[in-house]
Design an enzyme around this catalytic site. Structure first.
Site, short mmCIF file in Angstrom:
data_model
loop_
_atom_site.label_atom_id
_atom_site.label_comp_id
_atom_site.label_asym_id
_atom_site.label_seq_id
_atom_site.Cartn_x
_atom_site.Cartn_y
_atom_site.Cartn_z
N ASN A 100 42.82 -10.46 1.92
CA ASN A 100 43.55 -10.35 0.65
C ASN A 100 43.28 -11.65 -0.11
OD1 ASN A 100 45.35 -10.11 -1.44
ND2 ASN A 100 47.18 -10.41 -0.17
N LYS A 160 44.16 -12.43 -3.04
CA LYS A 160 45.25 -12.75 -3.98
C LYS A 160 44.68 -13.14 -5.36
CE LYS A 160 47.94 -14.26 -0.06
NZ LYS A 160 49.23 -14.74 0.37
N HIS A 218 52.86 -5.45 -1.06
CA HIS A 218 52.68 -6.79 -0.50
C HIS A 218 53.96 -7.60 -0.77
CE1 HIS A 218 51.27 -10.90 0.03
NE2 HIS A 218 50.37 -10.39 0.84
N GLU A 225 54.44 -10.46 -1.84
CA GLU A 225 54.48 -11.16 -3.14
C GLU A 225 54.82 -10.19 -4.27
OE1 GLU A 225 50.66 -13.03 -2.58
OE2 GLU A 225 51.57 -14.16 -0.94
N GLU A 232 53.81 -7.80 7.99
CA GLU A 232 53.63 -9.18 7.56
C GLU A 232 55.00 -9.85 7.44
OE1 GLU A 232 49.76 -9.78 5.31
OE2 GLU A 232 51.09 -8.86 3.87
N GLY A 290 51.28 -17.42 4.27
CA GLY A 290 50.89 -18.61 3.53
C GLY A 290 51.64 -19.86 3.93
N SER A 324 49.48 -16.00 8.20
CA SER A 324 48.84 -17.19 8.77
C SER A 324 47.92 -16.87 9.95
CB SER A 324 49.88 -18.24 9.13
OG SER A 324 50.58 -18.64 7.96
C1 PEP Z 1 48.67 -12.16 2.99
O1 PEP Z 1 48.53 -12.54 1.85
O2 PEP Z 1 48.81 -10.95 3.20
C2 PEP Z 1 48.64 -13.13 4.08
C3 PEP Z 1 48.87 -12.73 5.30
O3 PEP Z 1 48.40 -14.45 3.74
P1 PEP Z 1 48.12 -15.68 4.77
O4 PEP Z 1 47.08 -15.20 5.76
O5 PEP Z 1 47.63 -16.78 3.91
O6 PEP Z 1 49.42 -15.98 5.45
#
Ligand code: PEP
Length: 249
Positions: free
Chosen positions: A9, A11, A91, A93, A163, A169, A209
């Site tokens: 992703n 973003k 997601h 966000e 997630e 992040g 992460s």
């Molecule tokens: C994400 O944006 O779905 C995500 C898991 O980000 P990160 O790997 O940076 O935590």
């Protein structure tokens, strides 16, 4: 039996030229399904730049209507127009910064599937919810509400991404045991909603992460069928290293 998916992703990162450069550096895999989700403006260019390589392309969001007075939005027809065949929906966000709720996300899931797009539906609890031991409750509601109206047959076009919001992040990754427990709960819930066969087939990705150095432990868990990766998907080397880890399973 479930094909591992490694999904990036990107973003709100990368111009069109940078997106092309990145996708060109990503390896294809015979064993693992590789997917990238660039910004809307780069979708067509990335679809073109991957050429014949087996790399799937996803939009990061979409509106549920085909067209109309929705300034700034992109419809399922427009996503398909770019050559992308997948869309990420719900997601964290989108849920927390842009206040998308389960009712809206459900409309998007239904519309994406009706238009022949495959959906990666993201779910996950916030830190306070985990600390209050409400993780399963949150996942239960997000799965039940987000997938309302979907038939067991349509679940073939749905991938779930668990997630935990506190891990996205932040560099704070869920332990393999924490992730496995949540994935097993999601699979049981999907069995309750759609039957055992669907639950056995549905892929549940872990996101939060995920990096080359923790990929082995997470991806080797029984109910973890791949990863949705943000930060580590922005460089071909680290993303390819996660694909390598998945290929070693
Ligand atoms: C994400 O944006 O779905 C995500 C898991 O980000 P990160 O790997 O940076 O935590």
């Amino acid at each position: 039996m479930r094909k591992i998916m490694i999904a990036g992703n990107w973003k709100m990162n990368k111009t069109i030229a940078e997106s092309i450069e990145l996708v060109k550096g990503i390896k294809e895999s015979g064993k693992v399904q590789v997917l990238v989700a660039p910004v809307f403006t780069a979708l067509s260019a990335v679809c073109e730049a991957r050429g014949d390589r087996k790399i799937c392309v996803a939009a990061q969001n979409m509106h549920y209507e085909e067209s109309g007075a929705f300034t700034g939005e992109i419809s399922p027809l427009m996503v398909k127009d770019t050559g992308a065949k997948h869309v990420i929906l719900g997601h964290s966000e989108r849920r927390h910064i842009f206040k998308e709720d389960d009712a809206l996300i459900k409309e998007k899931v239904l519309s994406a599937i009706a238009h022949g797009l495959k959906v990666i539906l993201c779910i996950g609890e916030q830190l306070e919810e985990r600390e209050a031991e409400k993780t399963n409750e949150v996942l239960d509601v997000q799965l039940t509400e987000g997938l309302k109206g979907i038939t067991p047959d349509q679940m073939e076009d749905v991938i779930i991404a668990y997630e935990p919001v506190w891990a996205i992040g932040t560099g704070k990754v869920a332990t393999p045991e924490q992730a496995q427990e949540a994935h097993a709960f999601c699979r049981r819930k999907i069995a309750e909603l759609f039957g055992e066969d669907v639950a056995e087939k549905v892929r549940i990705l872990y996101g939060g992460s995920l990096k080359p150095d923790n990929a082995d432990g997470l991806l080797s868990q029984k109910d973890i069928d791949g990863g949705l990766i943000g930060g580590a998907s922005l460089k071909a080397d680290s993303f390819n290293a996660i694909i390598d880890a998945a290929e070693r399973l």
